[in-house]
Design a protein around this motif. Structure first.
Motif, PDB file in Angstrom:
ATOM      1  N   PRO A   6     -40.240  -8.108  56.396  1.00  0.00           N
ATOM      2  CA  PRO A   6     -40.999  -6.933  55.953  1.00  0.00           C
ATOM      3  C   PRO A   6     -42.263  -7.357  55.207  1.00  0.00           C
ATOM      4  N   MET A   7     -43.366  -6.672  55.495  1.00  0.00           N
ATOM      5  CA  MET A   7     -44.662  -7.044  54.926  1.00  0.00           C
ATOM      6  C   MET A   7     -45.386  -5.816  54.359  1.00  0.00           C
ATOM      7  N   ASN A   8     -46.219  -6.058  53.367  1.00  0.00           N
ATOM      8  CA  ASN A   8     -47.238  -5.125  52.898  1.00  0.00           C
ATOM      9  C   ASN A   8     -48.524  -5.925  52.861  1.00  0.00           C
ATOM     10  N   GLN A  11     -48.540  -9.929  52.383  1.00  0.00           N
ATOM     11  CA  GLN A  11     -47.514 -10.342  51.429  1.00  0.00           C
ATOM     12  C   GLN A  11     -46.127  -9.884  51.867  1.00  0.00           C
ATOM     13  N   SER A  13     -42.847  -8.051  51.596  1.00  0.00           N
ATOM     14  CA  SER A  13     -42.530  -6.782  50.939  1.00  0.00           C
ATOM     15  C   SER A  13     -41.157  -6.880  50.289  1.00  0.00           C
ATOM     16  N   HIS A  15     -39.178  -4.532  49.638  1.00  0.00           N
ATOM     17  CA  HIS A  15     -38.215  -3.527  50.083  1.00  0.00           C
ATOM     18  C   HIS A  15     -38.424  -3.173  51.549  1.00  0.00           C
ATOM     19  N   GLN A  18     -39.961   0.332  52.570  1.00  0.00           N
ATOM     20  CA  GLN A  18     -41.295   0.646  52.062  1.00  0.00           C
ATOM     21  C   GLN A  18     -42.354  -0.301  52.614  1.00  0.00           C
ATOM     22  N   SER A  19     -42.042  -0.987  53.679  1.00  0.00           N
ATOM     23  CA  SER A  19     -42.958  -1.942  54.288  1.00  0.00           C
ATOM     24  C   SER A  19     -43.962  -1.237  55.183  1.00  0.00           C
ATOM     25  N   SER A  20     -45.175  -1.773  55.222  1.00  0.00           N
ATOM     26  CA  SER A  20     -46.196  -1.204  56.103  1.00  0.00           C
ATOM     27  C   SER A  20     -46.155  -1.839  57.492  1.00  0.00           C
ATOM     28  N   ASP A  38     -47.844  -9.215  63.849  1.00  0.00           N
ATOM     29  CA  ASP A  38     -47.460  -8.122  62.956  1.00  0.00           C
ATOM     30  C   ASP A  38     -47.238  -6.849  63.750  1.00  0.00           C
ATOM     31  N   ALA A  88     -38.904 -13.364  47.212  1.00  0.00           N
ATOM     32  CA  ALA A  88     -40.277 -13.288  47.698  1.00  0.00           C
ATOM     33  C   ALA A  88     -40.854 -14.682  47.884  1.00  0.00           C
ATOM     34  N   GLY A 121     -40.047   1.242  43.001  1.00  0.00           N
ATOM     35  CA  GLY A 121     -39.987  -0.125  43.477  1.00  0.00           C
ATOM     36  C   GLY A 121     -38.956  -0.894  42.688  1.00  0.00           C
TER      37      GLY A 121
END
Length: 139
Positions: A6-8, A11, A13, A15, A18-20, A38, A88, A121
């Protein structure tokens, strides 16, 4: 085999839901990364959409920080293994550690979403629940 992180942005993520996006790593013969890309999460994404999206992209393993029991269950329905409580770090290093049996994670699954909702978060270990151990070792 394909592994998702999972990424934001660029970076890791903390959670799953809540990942983009998810960075998908293709693994050759279970030993090394051959390529990655991605996969964006749709705006209406979240824990109900992500498992199917990952399955459609051939993912077999998700390495996540915080992840709820419902998401883990939905991933299993799609034949995807969830590794929870991952600390992380740099996504490629996380995948390499997993492949080498050296990934430290807690296997902690978040259970407080129904009480508190998704609007907050928290750290990758879901408030410290679970036991630390390395991938490939019992315990």
């Amino acid at each position: 085999m394909r592994i998702a992180i999972p990424m934001n942005g660029d970076q890791f993520s903390g959670h799953f839901g809540q990942s983009s996006a998810f960075r998908i790593y293709e693994i050759a013969d279970g030993h090394g990364i051959t390529r990655h890309w991605d996969l964006a999460v749709p705006d209406q994404g979240g824990c109900s959409v992500i498992p199917g999206l990952l399955a459609q992209n051939g993912v077999g393993v998700v390495l996540a920080g915080g992840i709820g029991a419902g998401a883990v269950s939905k991933l299993r329905v799609h034949g995807i293994q969830a590794v929870a409580g991952v600390q992380a770090g740099q996504p490629e290093r996380i995948v390499q550690d997993y492949l080498q049996g050296q990934l430290t994670h807690t296997d902690a699954v978040c259970d407080h979403h129904e009480r508190h909702g998704h609007g907050h978060g928290h750290g990758g270990n879901c408030h410290g629940h679970g036991h630390r151990h390395s991938h490939g070792q019992e315990g």
